[in-house]
Scaffold this active site. Structure first.
Site, PDB file in Angstrom:
ATOM      1  N   VAL A   1      46.531  48.673  44.624  1.00  0.00           N
ATOM      2  CA  VAL A   1      46.090  50.015  44.216  1.00  0.00           C
ATOM      3  C   VAL A   1      46.949  51.092  44.865  1.00  0.00           C
ATOM      4  O   VAL A   1      47.465  51.994  44.204  1.00  0.00           O
ATOM      5  CB  VAL A   1      44.596  50.224  44.571  1.00  0.00           C
ATOM      6  CG1 VAL A   1      44.186  51.673  44.376  1.00  0.00           C
ATOM      7  CG2 VAL A   1      43.719  49.319  43.713  1.00  0.00           C
TER       8      VAL A   1
ATOM      9  N   LYS B   1      55.118  44.119  56.090  1.00  0.00           N
ATOM     10  CA  LYS B   1      55.066  44.673  54.728  1.00  0.00           C
ATOM     11  C   LYS B   1      55.803  46.012  54.677  1.00  0.00           C
ATOM     12  O   LYS B   1      56.557  46.288  53.744  1.00  0.00           O
ATOM     13  CB  LYS B   1      53.592  44.879  54.356  1.00  0.00           C
ATOM     14  CG  LYS B   1      53.268  44.593  52.913  1.00  0.00           C
ATOM     15  CD  LYS B   1      51.774  44.395  52.792  1.00  0.00           C
ATOM     16  CE  LYS B   1      51.223  44.956  51.541  1.00  0.00           C
ATOM     17  NZ  LYS B   1      49.768  44.927  51.479  1.00  0.00           N
TER      18      LYS B   1
ATOM     19  N   THR C   1      38.829  46.765  51.168  1.00  0.00           N
ATOM     20  CA  THR C   1      37.403  46.688  51.519  1.00  0.00           C
ATOM     21  C   THR C   1      36.943  45.256  51.199  1.00  0.00           C
ATOM     22  O   THR C   1      36.167  45.037  50.267  1.00  0.00           O
ATOM     23  CB  THR C   1      36.571  47.711  50.708  1.00  0.00           C
ATOM     24  OG1 THR C   1      36.866  47.551  49.304  1.00  0.00           O
ATOM     25  CG2 THR C   1      36.860  49.129  51.109  1.00  0.00           C
TER      26      THR C   1
ATOM     27  N   THR D   1      37.502  50.811  46.493  1.00  0.00           N
ATOM     28  CA  THR D   1      36.149  50.637  45.941  1.00  0.00           C
ATOM     29  C   THR D   1      35.156  50.521  47.093  1.00  0.00           C
ATOM     30  O   THR D   1      35.289  49.661  47.963  1.00  0.00           O
ATOM     31  CB  THR D   1      36.101  49.373  45.060  1.00  0.00           C
ATOM     32  OG1 THR D   1      37.069  49.546  44.035  1.00  0.00           O
ATOM     33  CG2 THR D   1      34.728  49.175  44.450  1.00  0.00           C
TER      34      THR D   1
ATOM     35  N   GLU E   1      45.352  44.803  37.354  1.00  0.00           N
ATOM     36  CA  GLU E   1      46.598  44.170  37.771  1.00  0.00           C
ATOM     37  C   GLU E   1      47.294  43.627  36.529  1.00  0.00           C
ATOM     38  O   GLU E   1      46.651  43.166  35.589  1.00  0.00           O
ATOM     39  CB  GLU E   1      46.319  43.043  38.769  1.00  0.00           C
ATOM     40  CG  GLU E   1      45.865  43.578  40.109  1.00  0.00           C
ATOM     41  CD  GLU E   1      45.565  42.479  41.108  1.00  0.00           C
ATOM     42  OE1 GLU E   1      46.164  41.402  41.038  1.00  0.00           O
ATOM     43  OE2 GLU E   1      44.697  42.720  41.967  1.00  0.00           O
TER      44      GLU E   1
ATOM     45  N   GLY F   1      38.153  36.001  38.078  1.00  0.00           N
ATOM     46  CA  GLY F   1      38.551  35.914  39.485  1.00  0.00           C
ATOM     47  C   GLY F   1      39.207  37.209  39.890  1.00  0.00           C
ATOM     48  O   GLY F   1      38.938  38.263  39.305  1.00  0.00           O
TER      49      GLY F   1
ATOM     50  N   CYS G   1      38.733  41.939  42.550  1.00  0.00           N
ATOM     51  CA  CYS G   1      37.780  43.002  42.218  1.00  0.00           C
ATOM     52  C   CYS G   1      36.438  42.459  41.750  1.00  0.00           C
ATOM     53  O   CYS G   1      35.423  42.678  42.416  1.00  0.00           O
ATOM     54  CB  CYS G   1      38.380  43.915  41.165  1.00  0.00           C
ATOM     55  SG  CYS G   1      39.713  44.900  41.850  1.00  0.00           S
TER      56      CYS G   1
HETATM   57  C1  UDX Z   1      39.427  44.748  37.067  1.00  0.00           C
HETATM   58  C2  UDX Z   1      39.011  45.918  36.171  1.00  0.00           C
HETATM   59  O1  UDX Z   1      39.279  45.585  34.811  1.00  0.00           O
HETATM   60  C3  UDX Z   1      39.728  47.189  36.579  1.00  0.00           C
HETATM   61  O2  UDX Z   1      39.271  48.273  35.786  1.00  0.00           O
HETATM   62  C4  UDX Z   1      39.450  47.455  38.049  1.00  0.00           C
HETATM   63  O3  UDX Z   1      40.173  48.572  38.504  1.00  0.00           O
HETATM   64  C5  UDX Z   1      39.861  46.267  38.893  1.00  0.00           C
HETATM   65  O4  UDX Z   1      39.170  45.098  38.419  1.00  0.00           O
HETATM   66  P1  UDX Z   1      41.557  43.138  37.250  1.00  0.00           P
HETATM   67  O5  UDX Z   1      40.809  42.440  38.340  1.00  0.00           O
HETATM   68  O6  UDX Z   1      42.985  43.485  37.475  1.00  0.00           O
HETATM   69  O7  UDX Z   1      40.809  44.516  36.859  1.00  0.00           O
HETATM   70  O8  UDX Z   1      41.525  42.181  35.963  1.00  0.00           O
HETATM   71  P2  UDX Z   1      40.768  42.124  34.548  1.00  0.00           P
HETATM   72  O9  UDX Z   1      41.770  42.233  33.486  1.00  0.00           O
HETATM   73  O10 UDX Z   1      39.619  43.028  34.477  1.00  0.00           O
HETATM   74  O11 UDX Z   1      40.246  40.592  34.562  1.00  0.00           O
HETATM   75  C6  UDX Z   1      39.372  40.134  35.597  1.00  0.00           C
HETATM   76  C7  UDX Z   1      39.084  38.654  35.430  1.00  0.00           C
HETATM   77  O12 UDX Z   1      38.271  38.413  34.270  1.00  0.00           O
HETATM   78  C8  UDX Z   1      40.322  37.777  35.251  1.00  0.00           C
HETATM   79  O13 UDX Z   1      40.166  36.607  36.026  1.00  0.00           O
HETATM   80  C9  UDX Z   1      40.328  37.438  33.773  1.00  0.00           C
HETATM   81  O14 UDX Z   1      40.950  36.212  33.501  1.00  0.00           O
HETATM   82  C10 UDX Z   1      38.832  37.380  33.473  1.00  0.00           C
HETATM   83  N1  UDX Z   1      38.492  37.648  32.067  1.00  0.00           N
HETATM   84  C11 UDX Z   1      38.747  38.871  31.535  1.00  0.00           C
HETATM   85  C12 UDX Z   1      37.875  36.670  31.316  1.00  0.00           C
HETATM   86  O15 UDX Z   1      37.611  35.561  31.786  1.00  0.00           O
HETATM   87  N2  UDX Z   1      37.520  36.958  30.013  1.00  0.00           N
HETATM   88  C13 UDX Z   1      37.752  38.160  29.446  1.00  0.00           C
HETATM   89  O16 UDX Z   1      37.383  38.345  28.273  1.00  0.00           O
HETATM   90  C14 UDX Z   1      38.390  39.155  30.217  1.00  0.00           C
END
Ligand code: UDX
Length: 465
Positions: A11, A35, A85, A120, A154, A273, A276
């Site tokens: 972030v 880093k 966090t 968050t 991400e 996973g 977040c």
């Molecule tokens: C998420 C939120 O989308 C974002 O708004 C917030 O700021 C951070 O958390 P991120 O963790 O990067 O973002 O990934 P995201 O694309 O939301 O997917 C999260 C997880 O859900 C992944 O493991 C993905 O494989 C899974 N997923 C997503 C599914 O299993 N099915 C889906 O239909 C969509």
């Protein structure tokens, strides 16, 4: 504006780079000295599409610098707190890094600071920050505390920054809201070109949402929890489809056509996973408990998600029977495509279980292998998807990278020991794969038997194994 960003994680670094791209003078602090050294040497500590170019360009233009937290606090009129966090044992978010930054701000800063909480955090953290600053700061420090939750995903974080649905600010007075509007003005008024598409035309009109800080903090947890709930919901429907002889692909598509439901986040698979959803879900349950609200609905979402890995490994065992000594090809390790992030990746949980059952795993991921290797060394990490398939009794797809869409199934059918594909993300075409002699086993009742049975031949030499 002179802006400081504290914390150069996914972030923080994305925010710093993108704010610099908007024309701000940005100083980004990182406490991890290794880093920080890498950042100062022009290296990114993680993979995120389009971020490397953006960071290098803005460093070269003198708009982005890296250094210590103390320097960041001295220099920035606005200070974005983007520190981690992480979850504690009990599921609550560990806010010690935020507290430590707040203490340093209170000790050092003089004059006015706009303190922006971007990590968050649980509801009422802004309130705590204000109280903490009031207790520990010198009389010369004046400040506003703003909650500005991050919705970047991400893998598409840079794109998301320039194409937000909403920019959310939680404030206690209008001066802070105006300052936040000023910071994001180029995005809100679409006067900056998106560095991914190199155009202003593609940018949609983002909503600038102003609330109180408590509401803004809560919106972030509610959004992530709702999305996680959608995924667990569709995963349960997938199980029902499988048991009842329906097709989850068709079911999810038709359900998603209702605009009240929407088609996104209805992709079934081995579960969600990343850093977040799992932690935000747990934290939200704990927050609700603290305020006397029983949010066991979300506990169920979490329970369903944890079971996905178990269920998928059962599926693999149904096909292969005993796993001990069998060669299994794993495609994808990251928690989702376009990232090298393996934190709470369901793929790694599947991998660990396969190893525990005595399987020999040959794995390939376009970006996440270096990180996975540090955590799980007892795997043969391969240079490409074909090398990983040599001699395998099954190909198991765990992360839906685009690259796997272009796989040469004819070649694969000659590399593997047994032409069997288990698709943990329902992302490949059962028809295409079975036409090349593979048995396809997906999630939620999607499967196909091979249409041809080519001779298995060892093409190891051909792919330079
Ligand atoms: C998420 C939120 O989308 C974002 O708004 C917030 O700021 C951070 O958390 P991120 O963790 O990067 O973002 O990934 P995201 O694309 O939301 O997917 C999260 C997880 O859900 C992944 O493991 C993905 O494989 C899974 N997923 C997503 C599914 O299993 N099915 C889906 O239909 C969509």
């Amino acid at each position: 504006m002179r802006i400081s960003v504290i914390g150069a994680g996914y972030v923080g670094l994305t925010t710093a780079g993108c704010l610099a791209e908007l024309g701000h003078d940005v100083f980004c602090a990182e406490a991890d000295v290794q880093k920080l050294a890498r950042l100062c040497a022009g290296e990114l500590p993680f993979f995120e599409p389009n971020l490397d170019d953006l960071v290098q360009r803005n460093r070269a233009a003198g708009r982005l610098q890296f250094g210590s937290t103390e320097d960041a606090i001295d220099r920035g009129r606005a200070i974005f707190i983007c520190v981690g966090t992480p979850p504690m044992e009990n599921g609550e978010a560990d806010l010690s890094a935020i507290e430590s930054v707040a203490r340093t701000i209170a000790r050092r800063a003089q004059g006015y600071r706009l303190i922006v909480e971007k990590s968050t955090v649980p509801v009422q953290t802004g309130r705590q920050l204000r109280r903490h600053l009031a207790l520990h700061s010198s009389s010369t420090l004046t400040y506003d505390v703003v909650s500005n939750p991050e919705f970047l995903r991400e893998g598409t974080a840079v794109e998301d920054f320039f194409h937000p649905d909403r920019i959310l600010v939680g404030v206690e007075d209008s001066r802070a809201a105006e300052a936040m509007h000023e910071i994001y003005r180029p995005v809100l008024e679409r006067t900056v070109a998106c560095p991914v598409h190199h155009s202003k035309d593609c940018m949609k009109q983002a909503k600038f949402v102003v609330t109180d800080t408590n509401s803004a903090e809560l919106i972030k947890h509610a959004s992530n929890s709702f999305l996680a709930m959608k995924i667990s919901f569709i995963n349960m429907v997938a199980d029902l489809c499988e048991a009842a002889g329906a097709d989850i692909g068709k079911v999810a598509e038709a359900v998603g056509l209702d605009p009240r439901i929407g088609s996104s986040f209805l992709q079934p698979g081995i579960g969600f996973g990343g850093f977040c959803f799992p932690k935000d879900l747990q934290a939200f349950v704990r927050i609700a408990e603290k305020f006397g609200c029983d949010f066991s609905l979300l506990k169920e979402v979490e329970r369903i998600n944890k079971n996905r890995v178990e269920k998928f490994v059962e599926k693999i065992k149904n096909e292969l029977w005993v796993l001990r000594g069998k060669r299994i090809c794993v495609w994808g390790l990251a928690f989702k495509p376009k990232t090298d992030d393996i934190r709470f990746a369901p793929a790694l949980s599947v991998l660990r279980q396969l190893l525990a059952e005595g399987a020999q795993v040959q794995a390939y991921d376009p970006q996440a292998m270096a990180k996975a290797q540090l955590e799980i060394p007892d795997v043969t990490y391969c240079k490409d998807m074909y090398e990983a398939a040599v001699g395998a009794e099954a190909i198991v797809l765990l992360t839906e990278w685009d690259e796997f869409q272009g796989a040469d199934w004819d070649l694969l059918s000659r590399l593997v020991q047994r032409p069997l594909l288990l698709d943990g993300r329902n992302t490949l075409s059962a028809e295409q794969v079975s036409a090349c002699g593979f048995q396809y086993v997906g999630i939620g009742g999607i499967s196909a038997m091979p249409k041809t049975h080519p001779q298995v031949a060892d093409l190891a030499a051909e792919v330079h194994v």
